[in-house]
Design an enzyme around this catalytic site. Structure first.
Site, short mmCIF file in Angstrom:
data_model
loop_
_atom_site.label_atom_id
_atom_site.label_comp_id
_atom_site.label_asym_id
_atom_site.label_seq_id
_atom_site.Cartn_x
_atom_site.Cartn_y
_atom_site.Cartn_z
N LYS A 157 -34.99 118.30 -23.29
CA LYS A 157 -33.72 118.33 -22.56
C LYS A 157 -32.51 118.43 -23.50
O LYS A 157 -31.60 119.21 -23.25
CB LYS A 157 -33.62 117.05 -21.71
CG LYS A 157 -32.57 117.10 -20.66
CD LYS A 157 -32.63 115.90 -19.75
CE LYS A 157 -32.59 114.62 -20.55
NZ LYS A 157 -32.39 113.43 -19.76
N ARG A 207 -28.85 108.64 -10.55
CA ARG A 207 -30.25 108.20 -10.47
C ARG A 207 -30.61 107.72 -9.07
O ARG A 207 -31.76 107.44 -8.79
CB ARG A 207 -30.50 107.04 -11.41
CG ARG A 207 -30.17 107.37 -12.82
CD ARG A 207 -31.40 107.34 -13.68
NE ARG A 207 -31.04 107.93 -14.95
CZ ARG A 207 -31.80 107.98 -16.00
NH1 ARG A 207 -32.98 107.50 -15.95
NH2 ARG A 207 -31.41 108.56 -17.09
N ARG A 218 -44.45 113.38 -31.84
CA ARG A 218 -43.11 112.99 -32.28
C ARG A 218 -43.15 111.57 -32.85
O ARG A 218 -42.51 111.28 -33.86
CB ARG A 218 -42.15 113.06 -31.08
CG ARG A 218 -40.69 112.89 -31.45
CD ARG A 218 -39.78 113.29 -30.32
NE ARG A 218 -39.52 112.17 -29.42
CZ ARG A 218 -38.74 112.25 -28.34
NH1 ARG A 218 -38.19 113.42 -27.99
NH2 ARG A 218 -38.53 111.21 -27.59
#
Ligand code: IMP
Ligand code: MG
Length: 374
Positions: free
Chosen positions: A196, A271, A310
């Site tokens: 993102k 949200r 990661r």
């Protein structure tokens, strides 16, 4: 720029442009009525409240023995089953047999005049002509003819020179229009590991947007001990959620800091449905809205693979444990569902396949935005 209630207006027609339009209407009426038939001056009927200023200036430009009434159009519910009763209140003379010129500030849909015409007919007037300072031809959908138009304007909301926005603005000498704020506001969603951040920065660059991550805004305000930051922290310290009002106030102040932005990427907000409503209300104040919600879609196993990698490379603790990762994805999925539902109802939800080359995914996002922008 002026502010009336919750909306912003920008200059649209100057005093001299307005006066030119008034003269145009006056000259046409003068030649139709006085020149053609000097013996029978018309009765002007100005519709209150909006037409008061136009009527005053129009009268000053007419050289004939005219009469003028200011009337109010009223539509009220009659006693049971008679339906709506329309009436004109305030005549100071009989209108029977008279040649009428209706004076309006603006004709938009034409609904008002459509109801006024049968009333005048029932009062047995001889003829009716309609004069309006402003006319919106793209909205008007009625059959009757409008005889005198000062200026045609597009379908935009205007105030000033008699025209109001919720009773304010009537006294302005110029006419102002609502800012048409063509911002590109995007709500961006993507699970942890979807890329993102990378994609957001590409959207920022291409569309001149400002990336507003609620997490970053919180951290910034708390770190700098701003009033809102301190307030937010007081909730967080108690282990409570920061109330929506505080969050939205922070977002507002961020948006205000970036007047140059052509739009915003909202990241981490909304949200909940309540927050989505708050965002909508806040953007509506600026005469803009959320254009679309983009959700990067990556399947769970792929995300876990990426994040574990990661974690190995960066040593980030929350990326090291598969169970923790799966839980974060679950939380994300639950939150997205509500917001996605909110924006799907408005046809603004677009799911973007987030698997593939970074450039490929960027291209998918650009295409979705450009499709929407057409
Ligand atoms: P219509 O019945 O749709 O033609 O609208 C006529 C009335 O609506 C006007 O007399 C105004 O009171 C109001 N109106 C329509 N457009 C505007 C606008 O752009 N600004 C302010 N009032 C408006
Ligand atoms: Mg009016």
């Amino acid at each position: 720029m002026i502010q009336l209630h919750d909306k912003t207006f920008v200059p649209y027609l100057s005093e001299s442009e307005i006066q030119q339009a008034v003269k145009k209407v006056a000259n046409a009426i003068q030649s139709d009525f006085y020149v053609a038939n000097p013996k029978q001056p018309p009765l002007f009927i100005a519709i209150l409240n909006g037409a008061f200023m136009f009527a005053a200036d129009l009268m000053k430009n007419l050289d004939m023995d005219l009469e003028l009434s200011f009337v109010k159009f009223s539509s009220y519910q009659g006693v049971a089953s008679t339906g709506k009763i329309d009436e004109l209140i305030g005549f100071n003379q009989s209108v029977k047999g008279r040649d009428i010129v209706i004076v309006e500030d603006i004709i938009d849909t034409g609904n008002t005049i459509e109801k006024v015409l049968p009333i005048l007919k029932s009062l047995e007037v001889n003829s009716v002509k309609i004069a309006t300072l402003l006319f919106k031809p793209s909205v008007f959908d009625k059959k009757y003819e409008i005889n005198y138009v000062g200026l045609e304007i597009p379908n935009t909301f205007v105030v000033g020179y008699g025209l109001d926005y919720d009773e304010l603005g009537r006294n302005l000498k110029e006419i102002y229009k609502l800012t048409d704020n063509q911002m590109l506001n995007i709500v961006l969603f993507g699970p942890p590991g979807a890329g993102k951040g990378t994609q957001a920065s590409r959207l920022v660059e291409k569309y001149n947007l400002y990336h507003l991550s609620t997490g970053d805004v919180f951290r910034y305000n708390i770190k700098n001990e701003t009033e809102l930051g301190t307030l937010a922290k007081s909730y967080m310290d108690k282990g409570q959620l920061v109330p929506d009002e505080v969050t939205i106030k922070m977002l507002e102040s961020e948006v205000e800091k970036h007047p140059e932005a052509k739009g915003f990427i909202f990241d981490g907000f909304p949200r909940t449905e309540v927050q989505a409503d708050a965002l909508e209300a806040f953007l509506a104040k600026r005469n803009t809205k959320v254009a679309l919600m983009l959700a990067l879609d990556v399947d769970e196993d792929e995300l876990v693979k990426r994040l574990l990698l990661r974690g190995k490379e960066s040593g980030r603790a929350d990326d090291a444990n598969e169970e923790v990762i799966r839980n974060r994805i679950q939380v994300y999925n639950n939150q997205t569902a509500v917001v996605a539902d909110y924006y799907s109802k408005q046809d603004k939800f677009v799911k973007i396949d987030g698997v593939g080359e970074i450039d490929e995914i960027t291209q998918r996002l650009f295409t979705a935005i450009d499709n929407f922008n057409q």
